[in-house]
Design an enzyme around this catalytic site. Sequence first.
Site, PDB file in Angstrom:
ATOM      1  N   ARG A  99     -41.769 -66.432 -19.507  1.00 12.56           N
ATOM      2  CA  ARG A  99     -42.053 -67.879 -19.584  1.00 12.56           C
ATOM      3  C   ARG A  99     -42.470 -68.243 -21.009  1.00 12.56           C
ATOM      4  NH1 ARG A  99     -45.969 -71.905 -15.925  1.00 12.56           N
ATOM      5  NH2 ARG A  99     -45.763 -73.663 -17.333  1.00 12.56           N
ATOM      6  N   ASN A 153     -38.842 -71.822  -9.325  1.00 12.01           N
ATOM      7  CA  ASN A 153     -38.208 -72.665 -10.332  1.00 12.01           C
ATOM      8  C   ASN A 153     -37.175 -71.897 -11.142  1.00 12.01           C
ATOM      9  OD1 ASN A 153     -39.102 -75.383 -10.320  1.00 12.01           O
ATOM     10  ND2 ASN A 153     -41.149 -74.717 -10.937  1.00 12.01           N
ATOM     11  N   CYS A 176     -39.858 -79.068  -4.073  1.00 17.68           N
ATOM     12  CA  CYS A 176     -40.742 -79.248  -5.220  1.00 17.68           C
ATOM     13  C   CYS A 176     -41.924 -80.092  -4.760  1.00 17.68           C
ATOM     14  CB  CYS A 176     -39.996 -79.974  -6.328  1.00 17.68           C
ATOM     15  SG  CYS A 176     -41.048 -80.527  -7.685  1.00 17.68           S
ATOM     16  N   ASP A 177     -43.108 -79.756  -5.257  1.00 19.21           N
ATOM     17  CA  ASP A 177     -44.295 -80.502  -4.819  1.00 19.21           C
ATOM     18  C   ASP A 177     -44.644 -81.676  -5.729  1.00 19.21           C
ATOM     19  OD1 ASP A 177     -45.157 -79.182  -7.059  1.00 19.21           O
ATOM     20  OD2 ASP A 177     -46.986 -78.399  -6.151  1.00 19.21           O
ATOM     21  N   HIS A 206     -37.218 -82.667 -10.764  1.00 19.95           N
ATOM     22  CA  HIS A 206     -37.919 -82.899 -12.033  1.00 19.95           C
ATOM     23  C   HIS A 206     -37.191 -83.943 -12.881  1.00 19.95           C
ATOM     24  CE1 HIS A 206     -40.445 -78.903 -12.081  1.00 19.95           C
ATOM     25  NE2 HIS A 206     -40.615 -79.616 -10.979  1.00 19.95           N
ATOM     26  N   TYR A 268     -42.003 -85.299 -15.114  1.00 17.53           N
ATOM     27  CA  TYR A 268     -41.110 -84.431 -15.890  1.00 17.53           C
ATOM     28  C   TYR A 268     -40.117 -85.222 -16.738  1.00 17.53           C
ATOM     29  CZ  TYR A 268     -42.993 -80.150 -13.947  1.00 17.53           C
ATOM     30  OH  TYR A 268     -43.832 -79.125 -13.632  1.00 17.53           O
ATOM     31  N   ARG A 288     -47.989 -73.648 -22.767  1.00 17.27           N
ATOM     32  CA  ARG A 288     -48.517 -73.765 -21.404  1.00 17.27           C
ATOM     33  C   ARG A 288     -48.778 -72.384 -20.778  1.00 17.27           C
ATOM     34  NH1 ARG A 288     -51.521 -75.614 -17.789  1.00 17.27           N
ATOM     35  NH2 ARG A 288     -50.738 -75.596 -15.669  1.00 17.27           N
TER      36      ARG A 288
HETATM   37  P1  NAD Z   1     -46.563 -65.944 -11.045  1.00 19.65           P
HETATM   38  O1  NAD Z   1     -45.830 -65.106 -11.996  1.00 19.65           O
HETATM   39  O2  NAD Z   1     -48.036 -66.095 -11.196  1.00 19.65           O
HETATM   40  O3  NAD Z   1     -46.318 -65.417  -9.561  1.00 19.65           O
HETATM   41  C1  NAD Z   1     -45.084 -65.044  -9.115  1.00 19.65           C
HETATM   42  C2  NAD Z   1     -45.182 -63.730  -8.371  1.00 19.65           C
HETATM   43  O4  NAD Z   1     -43.860 -63.369  -7.967  1.00 19.65           O
HETATM   44  C3  NAD Z   1     -45.719 -62.575  -9.203  1.00 19.65           C
HETATM   45  O5  NAD Z   1     -46.752 -61.937  -8.524  1.00 19.65           O
HETATM   46  C4  NAD Z   1     -44.513 -61.667  -9.390  1.00 19.65           C
HETATM   47  O6  NAD Z   1     -44.832 -60.288  -9.448  1.00 19.65           O
HETATM   48  C5  NAD Z   1     -43.681 -61.986  -8.164  1.00 19.65           C
HETATM   49  N1  NAD Z   1     -42.257 -61.717  -8.292  1.00 19.65           N
HETATM   50  C6  NAD Z   1     -41.462 -61.883  -9.376  1.00 19.65           C
HETATM   51  N2  NAD Z   1     -40.201 -61.557  -9.067  1.00 19.65           N
HETATM   52  C7  NAD Z   1     -40.182 -61.194  -7.757  1.00 19.65           C
HETATM   53  C8  NAD Z   1     -39.171 -60.774  -6.865  1.00 19.65           C
HETATM   54  N3  NAD Z   1     -37.902 -60.662  -7.264  1.00 19.65           N
HETATM   55  N4  NAD Z   1     -39.512 -60.489  -5.598  1.00 19.65           N
HETATM   56  C9  NAD Z   1     -40.784 -60.594  -5.185  1.00 19.65           C
HETATM   57  N5  NAD Z   1     -41.791 -60.991  -5.985  1.00 19.65           N
HETATM   58  C10 NAD Z   1     -41.495 -61.287  -7.255  1.00 19.65           C
HETATM   59  O7  NAD Z   1     -45.891 -67.362 -11.059  1.00 19.65           O
HETATM   60  P2  NAD Z   1     -46.467 -68.727 -10.445  1.00 19.65           P
HETATM   61  O8  NAD Z   1     -46.953 -69.577 -11.561  1.00 19.65           O
HETATM   62  O9  NAD Z   1     -47.378 -68.437  -9.346  1.00 19.65           O
HETATM   63  O10 NAD Z   1     -45.160 -69.410  -9.907  1.00 19.65           O
HETATM   64  C11 NAD Z   1     -44.286 -68.808  -8.985  1.00 19.65           C
HETATM   65  C12 NAD Z   1     -43.040 -69.640  -8.877  1.00 19.65           C
HETATM   66  O11 NAD Z   1     -43.301 -70.832  -8.163  1.00 19.65           O
HETATM   67  C13 NAD Z   1     -42.498 -70.100 -10.236  1.00 19.65           C
HETATM   68  O12 NAD Z   1     -41.121 -70.123 -10.206  1.00 19.65           O
HETATM   69  C14 NAD Z   1     -43.053 -71.484 -10.352  1.00 19.65           C
HETATM   70  O13 NAD Z   1     -42.352 -72.265 -11.275  1.00 19.65           O
HETATM   71  C15 NAD Z   1     -42.863 -71.935  -8.938  1.00 19.65           C
HETATM   72  N6  NAD Z   1     -43.552 -73.153  -8.528  1.00 19.65           N
HETATM   73  C16 NAD Z   1     -42.751 -74.161  -8.141  1.00 19.65           C
HETATM   74  C17 NAD Z   1     -43.279 -75.340  -7.707  1.00 19.65           C
HETATM   75  C18 NAD Z   1     -42.329 -76.432  -7.337  1.00 19.65           C
HETATM   76  O14 NAD Z   1     -42.661 -77.582  -7.377  1.00 19.65           O
HETATM   77  N7  NAD Z   1     -41.083 -76.136  -6.988  1.00 19.65           N
HETATM   78  C19 NAD Z   1     -44.655 -75.488  -7.647  1.00 19.65           C
HETATM   79  C20 NAD Z   1     -45.472 -74.425  -8.038  1.00 19.65           C
HETATM   80  C21 NAD Z   1     -44.902 -73.237  -8.475  1.00 19.65           C
HETATM   81  C1  G6P Z   2     -45.641 -78.924 -10.559  1.00 20.92           C
HETATM   82  C2  G6P Z   2     -44.143 -78.735 -10.537  1.00 20.92           C
HETATM   83  C3  G6P Z   2     -43.787 -77.295 -10.347  1.00 20.92           C
HETATM   84  C4  G6P Z   2     -44.511 -76.421 -11.341  1.00 20.92           C
HETATM   85  C5  G6P Z   2     -46.006 -76.637 -11.153  1.00 20.92           C
HETATM   86  C6  G6P Z   2     -46.877 -75.795 -12.044  1.00 20.92           C
HETATM   87  O1  G6P Z   2     -46.162 -78.811  -9.297  1.00 20.92           O
HETATM   88  O2  G6P Z   2     -43.516 -79.480  -9.558  1.00 20.92           O
HETATM   89  O3  G6P Z   2     -42.414 -77.164 -10.406  1.00 20.92           O
HETATM   90  O4  G6P Z   2     -44.190 -75.077 -11.157  1.00 20.92           O
HETATM   91  O5  G6P Z   2     -46.274 -77.978 -11.409  1.00 20.92           O
HETATM   92  O6  G6P Z   2     -46.586 -75.962 -13.378  1.00 20.92           O
HETATM   93  P1  G6P Z   2     -47.482 -75.234 -14.444  1.00 20.92           P
HETATM   94  O7  G6P Z   2     -46.933 -75.650 -15.739  1.00 20.92           O
HETATM   95  O8  G6P Z   2     -48.876 -75.699 -14.211  1.00 20.92           O
HETATM   96  O9  G6P Z   2     -47.328 -73.760 -14.187  1.00 20.92           O
HETATM   97 MN    MN Z   3     -41.438 -78.720  -9.160  1.00 21.48          MN
END
Ligand code: NAD
Ligand code: G6P
Ligand code: MN
Length: 446
Positions: A99, A153, A176-177, A206, A268, A288
Amino acid sequence: MSDPTEKTGGIAVIVGGGSTWTPGILKSLCEHREEFPLSELRMFDIDAERQKIVGEFARILFAEEYPDLKFSYSTDKARAYDNCDFVFCQIRTGGFAMRQTDEQIPLAHGVVGQETCGPGGFAYGLRSIPDMIEVVRDARRYGNDPWILNYSNPAAIVALALQREFPNDRKIINMCDQPVNLLASYAKLLGLSRHDLRPQYIGLNHFGWFTRLTDATGRDRLPELRSKILAEGFLPADAAERDPSWLVTYGTVEQILRDFPDYLPNTYLQYYLYPEQIVERSDPLHTRTEEVQNGREKRVFRECLRVAACGTAQGSPLNRSEIHADMIVEVAASIVRNLHREFIMIVPNNGVVANFSQDAMIECLAVVNANGVEPYAFGEIDSFMKGLMESQFAYEKLTVDAYYEKSYTKALQALTLNRTVVDAGKARALLNDLWDVNRDYWPELR
Ligand code: NAD
Ligand code: G6P
Ligand code: MN
């Protein structure tokens, strides 16, 4: 007690158990155990160490709040997915180390550095696609034809790639939240709950807008919200728990409204509407990623360890619901209990927007029931939205095409079309620098 004749969620698996978003989901499962009863919850992660921290927190929380729930965590996918009915997925391919490159490399070229938007989102998209396809395959191989609810994501790219790999598969749901976070923030400004406002929303993930927000009396509160935001500014509903940059991001909504007052924007959009301003206020060396790792991640992991050490989750700041978590659990409940609840979801266009690419994955208001996600028709979008969305969708599609066709040219076209880049020379330089650090993840582009 729940009615024993009612359907249950059966066995659910959280993929990416070590995510800092997992504790919120665990709490939400406790709070929703009447309407979404589970027999078993498992966590799966490829990183045993990260997952153990959250897993030990889960043991204590469930012992206190969900004692009849069978719980385990594992790095063995066959065990984790075995006979499961629901998969909640939130993985980050390449972790925070990658990232950081998604954010720093574009900024070194004077371009927006963001995990889901611009070249960073492009790079992350090419990394996420194969892993998300694998999650679906594994879940199907070992599980009981589970529903797969995905937050990973960049959701726009992931949704488009999964639609291509598993066409019109109603049991794969991308979400997406951010729209519901915004809804809660609008509601707070009006002194209401998010459940009191019925949104009309349209766009890509987004990359969208609220076009109406009706209250229980049927009145559209959007004009009032616009005036309030212009007068008072705008903050997330959960501002106290946010890292500082999120407050700046919500604040930008006021600026967007001054320029484009018709609709309430997804935050976004700031990256596409004001790329120069975003680059100016970014520090290429402290992005970030660093803020999350020193902020949210530190807070959550430290608290998980504290709870595990003292043996109770009572009074813990992690022992409270989060909108992000509630959304995914409420969607699951709406499927299992055929509740016909409304959510803003990512779906194939297929006629929802009449004057827009029909094969796009759009974000809009939808009803969720036992059949999955059923969007409402929106009608036509205006010229401004259409212009922005068509070029953004072309960028998304070319990114997915570049992955499948291993095409350097399509990758270059994608980046050139992205509003954060525009210049083809810059796109080429970015693509080459991103390739250098993504070799272990991307297909070889020719
Ligand atoms: P993070 O790295 O803290 O946590 C992700 C976890 O997934 C880690 O523990 C990692 O070891 C594990 N992982 C990675 N690849 C894997 C695989 N192939 N199989 C199983 N586990 C695996 O990341 P985070 O900040 O907690 O975010 C996780 C995901 O959720 C990201 O893609 C983030 O962008 C997404 N997210 C999306 C939204 C949304 O609105 N769509 C909201 C919040 C977070
Ligand atoms: C929002 C977005 C997600 C994103 C999350 C965390 O909820 O919808 O897609 O993963 O924020 O973003 P951040 O930059 O805080 O990791
Ligand atoms: Mn999102």
